[in-house]
Design an enzyme around this catalytic site. Structure first.
Site, PDB file in Angstrom:
ATOM      1  N   HIS A   1      -7.608   6.838 -14.588  1.00 10.51           N
ATOM      2  CA  HIS A   1      -8.103   8.195 -14.802  1.00 10.51           C
ATOM      3  C   HIS A   1      -8.466   8.431 -16.266  1.00 10.51           C
ATOM      4  O   HIS A   1      -9.485   9.046 -16.576  1.00 10.51           O
ATOM      5  CB  HIS A   1      -7.052   9.210 -14.358  1.00 10.51           C
TER       6      HIS A   1
ATOM      7  N   ASP B   1       0.817  -1.209   0.000  1.00  6.75           N
ATOM      8  CA  ASP B   1       0.000   0.000   0.000  1.00  6.75           C
ATOM      9  C   ASP B   1       0.853   1.264   0.000  1.00  6.75           C
ATOM     10  O   ASP B   1       1.802   1.390   0.786  1.00  6.75           O
ATOM     11  CB  ASP B   1      -0.901  -0.009   1.235  1.00  6.75           C
ATOM     12  N   ALA B   2       0.510   2.204  -0.873  1.00  7.24           N
ATOM     13  CA  ALA B   2       1.041   3.582  -0.870  1.00  7.24           C
ATOM     14  C   ALA B   2       2.533   3.639  -0.553  1.00  7.24           C
ATOM     15  O   ALA B   2       2.955   4.265   0.423  1.00  7.24           O
ATOM     16  CB  ALA B   2       0.241   4.435   0.102  1.00  7.24           C
ATOM     17  N   VAL B   3       3.329   3.024  -1.396  1.00  7.45           N
ATOM     18  CA  VAL B   3       4.775   2.977  -1.117  1.00  7.45           C
ATOM     19  C   VAL B   3       5.426   4.352  -1.217  1.00  7.45           C
ATOM     20  O   VAL B   3       6.540   4.552  -0.706  1.00  7.45           O
ATOM     21  CB  VAL B   3       5.487   1.982  -2.055  1.00  7.45           C
ATOM     22  N   HIS B   4       4.750   5.312  -1.854  1.00  5.73           N
ATOM     23  CA  HIS B   4       5.300   6.668  -1.901  1.00  5.73           C
ATOM     24  C   HIS B   4       5.366   7.290  -0.512  1.00  5.73           C
ATOM     25  O   HIS B   4       6.059   8.290  -0.319  1.00  5.73           O
ATOM     26  CB  HIS B   4       4.474   7.554  -2.838  1.00  5.73           C
TER      27      HIS B   4
ATOM     28  N   GLU C   1       1.540  -0.104  -4.860  1.00 11.68           N
ATOM     29  CA  GLU C   1       0.676   1.032  -5.161  1.00 11.68           C
ATOM     30  C   GLU C   1       1.544   2.267  -4.987  1.00 11.68           C
ATOM     31  O   GLU C   1       2.107   2.495  -3.911  1.00 11.68           O
ATOM     32  CB  GLU C   1      -0.519   1.104  -4.219  1.00 11.68           C
TER      33      GLU C   1
ATOM     34  N   ASP D   1      -2.545   4.379 -11.734  1.00 14.62           N
ATOM     35  CA  ASP D   1      -3.744   5.199 -11.576  1.00 14.62           C
ATOM     36  C   ASP D   1      -4.022   5.993 -12.847  1.00 14.62           C
ATOM     37  O   ASP D   1      -5.177   6.317 -13.140  1.00 14.62           O
ATOM     38  CB  ASP D   1      -3.579   6.161 -10.397  1.00 14.62           C
TER      39      ASP D   1
ATOM     40  N   HIS E   1     -11.001  -0.280  -5.168  1.00 15.62           N
ATOM     41  CA  HIS E   1     -11.592   0.114  -3.879  1.00 15.62           C
ATOM     42  C   HIS E   1     -11.416   1.599  -3.610  1.00 15.62           C
ATOM     43  O   HIS E   1     -12.326   2.259  -3.091  1.00 15.62           O
ATOM     44  CB  HIS E   1     -10.988  -0.726  -2.750  1.00 15.62           C
ATOM     45  N   ASP E   2     -10.247   2.160  -3.935  1.00 16.92           N
ATOM     46  CA  ASP E   2      -9.989   3.577  -3.682  1.00 16.92           C
ATOM     47  C   ASP E   2     -10.829   4.479  -4.573  1.00 16.92           C
ATOM     48  O   ASP E   2     -11.448   5.441  -4.108  1.00 16.92           O
ATOM     49  CB  ASP E   2      -8.510   3.900  -3.911  1.00 16.92           C
TER      50      ASP E   2
END
Length: 585
Positions: free
Chosen positions: A308, A242-245, A279, A304, A373-374
């Site tokens: 988009h 999750d959200a590795v940034h 992600e 993403d 999901h997001d």
């Protein structure tokens, strides 16, 4: 057996069990505390730190029968449960991922109930199941990203034993399991790790709270060993990171590279592929470049930008971060180059963003999706594409997703056009936390121009109930199920076509082509995958598209389209997608 815990902030550590005296742990170098204690499967225990009498769960607890504030339970997985000795795994290349949330996938909301639906996924053509986080969080239901005990399996889902049964059943059905894990932050309730040691950076925060302190070798090892637990002990086939940034790491070897090296070493030992999927908000191919090319060596990353571009093309929505994707070239660019922002200006961020993907990187290393999901749950009302798109455009979304050059991913229920929303839900027992969460949501959407009165309260049990899939939409014999079944059949046909036609799993970016034109009342896209072409007509009029003389219509979302192209031309009706190409000899 030896019990140990890393607690450098404690001056004293005791192990507490029911109906027996506390046991003093001895300290050794590095802040590790140990004792020789025999624990049997199911035995309750916890740690008492310093002069306090408050019991704290084991940071590496694998089971919390009474919640994240209570005692841990020792777990010994039953080896007799495993029947997957012959399982050789599944590589991600050529795969189809299905993302699901255990608590809302079935009415029961358990891993055992989810296992009873595996046949549906097999018939759909799924190869990999991606489970949203299952680790321990406070309350009964939650998305899972508020976890505080990373080694646990949430008790309401079935605990460790239920998880073991689910993975074994998935493997028996030929399905790989990817577990979503969160290493960038901890939830707000039940997070006792800072009492044990410097797990978090006091002066550094990300979107969700204090950052994990990756300067600490013990914290890094805590993460790596957690990843190996899922892959080794629970036989999981991959992890979604999750959200590795939000992983702030300035050490010479990034934690993501450490994870990739550990997973590769384990993969060589167990003899099956182990996938790590990031992600990331960075649009940086460093994540998936080989380690010998100064990359981190992860298997894949989410795109993403793909979502988009498809979302804007189908819905026309251009607010917020969708604004840049209104450009005519947005969909063709993500089709042929993976990222839209690859060093280009992002109006949402107010700066240049991203980096180009080298041509030699296989296209399947990008996970692509029209819904997840997001992108559903972080809308004000958790509305799916079903709420705004016609059946014809839902069918086009299916075609774009399943013919994508990346590895396609579906969100549960997408395959039949589920009408149930998927909203942001919590079950915080603390009233202050429930209200703070709700306030944050309404303020966030107010800044985006949404009417805050339509935002459901996350802690309202009805928000969770509304988000459960309604399987009667395809199981019932009622006429209302017919449109859902029609869309489901389209997804099955597309998954079959993807398996049958090598062009649809060709990993080379060089085999891709795309162009778009503005037409009457909309746009038209010609998207190439080698010898195959996907024609998408979002305009108001029929498109008489050119085709090769040997081309035939392989699939159409409009049953009125002829079975073959005529005279090098195929008629593509308004709001229709058609796949053409040479017939297989």
């Amino acid at each position: 057996m030896s019990v140990e815990v890393w607690a450098p902030r404690a001056q004293r550590v005791r192990l507490r069990r029911p109906d027996t005296d506390d046991v003093e742990l001895a300290v050794r170098d590095g802040g590790w505390w140990t004792a020789d204690i025999d624990l049997a499967d199911g035995d309750r225990y916890g740690f008492v730190l310093g002069d306090s009498e408050a019991l704290r769960p084991d940071p590496r607890s694998r089971r919390q029968p009474d919640g994240v504030h209570a005692a841990s339970a020792h777990v010994e997985l039953d080896p007799a449960v495993w029947t997957d000795a012959a399982w050789t795994g599944r590589q991600l290349a050529g795969g189809l991922i299905y993302e699901l949330h255990v608590g809302t996938f079935t009415p029961q909301g358990t891993l055992d109930a989810a296992a009873e639906r595996l046949d549906h996924l097999v018939r759909l053509g799924v190869t990999h199941i991606e489970l949203l986080p299952v680790n321990g969080f406070n309350g009964v239901h939650n998305w899972g990203y508020d976890g505080v005990l990373w080694y646990t399996v949430h008790e309401a889902y079935g605990g460790p034993a239920g998880y073991q049964r689910f993975v074994d059943a998935a493997h028996a059905a030929g399905l790989a399991v990817i577990q979503d894990v969160v290493y960038n932050h901890l939830g707000p309730s039940g997070n006792y790790l800072p009492e044990f040691g410097p797990y978090l950076r006091d002066a550094s925060r990300n979107t969700w709270g204090q950052s994990v302190d990756l300067d600490q070798p013990e914290v890094r090892e805590f993460i790596v060993q957690n990843a190996l637990m899922w892959l080794r002990d629970y036989h999981v086939d991959g992890l979604r990171l999750d959200a590795v940034h939000a992983l702030h790491d300035e050490r010479p070897v990034h934690i993501l590279r450490e994870l990739a090296e550990a997973a590769d070493a384990l993969s060589a030992h167990v003899g099956r592929p182990l996938s790590l999927i990031a992600e990331s908000d960075l649009n940086d191919p460093t994540l998936i470049l080989p380690r010998e090319a100064t990359g981190y060596g992860l298997t894949a990353q989410w795109s993403d930008d793909w979502h988009h571009a498809v979302h804007v093309a189908l819905t026309g929505e251009t607010s917020g971060y969708y604004a840049d994707f209104a450009a005519l070239e947005a969909l063709p660019k993500v089709w042929t180059r993976g990222f839209f922002h690859d060093g280009t200006h992002s109006s949402f961020r107010g700066r240049d963003h991203g980096h180009p993907i080298p041509a030699e990187v296989p296209a399947w290393r990008l996970v692509t999706f029209a819904q997840d999901h997001d992108q559903i749950g972080n809308r004000a009302t958790g509305d799916r594409l079903t709420a705004t798109l016609s059946p014809e455009r839902l069918a086009i979304a299916a075609v774009l997703t399943l013919t994508s050059p990346g590895t396609p991913m579906l969100f549960m229920g997408e395959e039949w056009g589920a009408t149930t929303p998927w909203q942001f839900f919590t079950s915080h027992p603390e009233e202050w936390l429930a209200e703070a969460t709700a306030k944050g949501r309404t303020e966030e959407f107010a800044r985006m121009g949404w009417d805050e009165s339509v935002v459901p309260h996350p802690n309202d049990p009805a928000t969770f109930t509304r988000s459960k899939l309604d399987w009667s939409e395809i199981d019932a014999d009622a006429a209302a199920a017919a449109p859902h079944r029609l869309l489901l059949q389209l997804y099955r046909d597309l998954a079959r076509l993807r398996r049958e036609r090598p062009e649809l799993t060709d990993p080379a970016f060089g085999s891709l082509s795309a162009d778009a034109v503005d037409a009457a009342g909309g746009r038209r896209f010609r998207l190439g995958r080698g010898a195959l072409t996907v024609l998408v007509n979002l305009s108001a009029e029929t498109w008489h598209a050119s085709a090769g003389l040997d081309d035939t219509v392989l699939l159409s979302t409009d049953r009125g389209v002829p079975a073959a192209a005529v005279g090098g031309v195929v008629a593509v009706a308004s709001d229709t997608a058609v796949i053409i190409g040479p017939a297989v000899p």
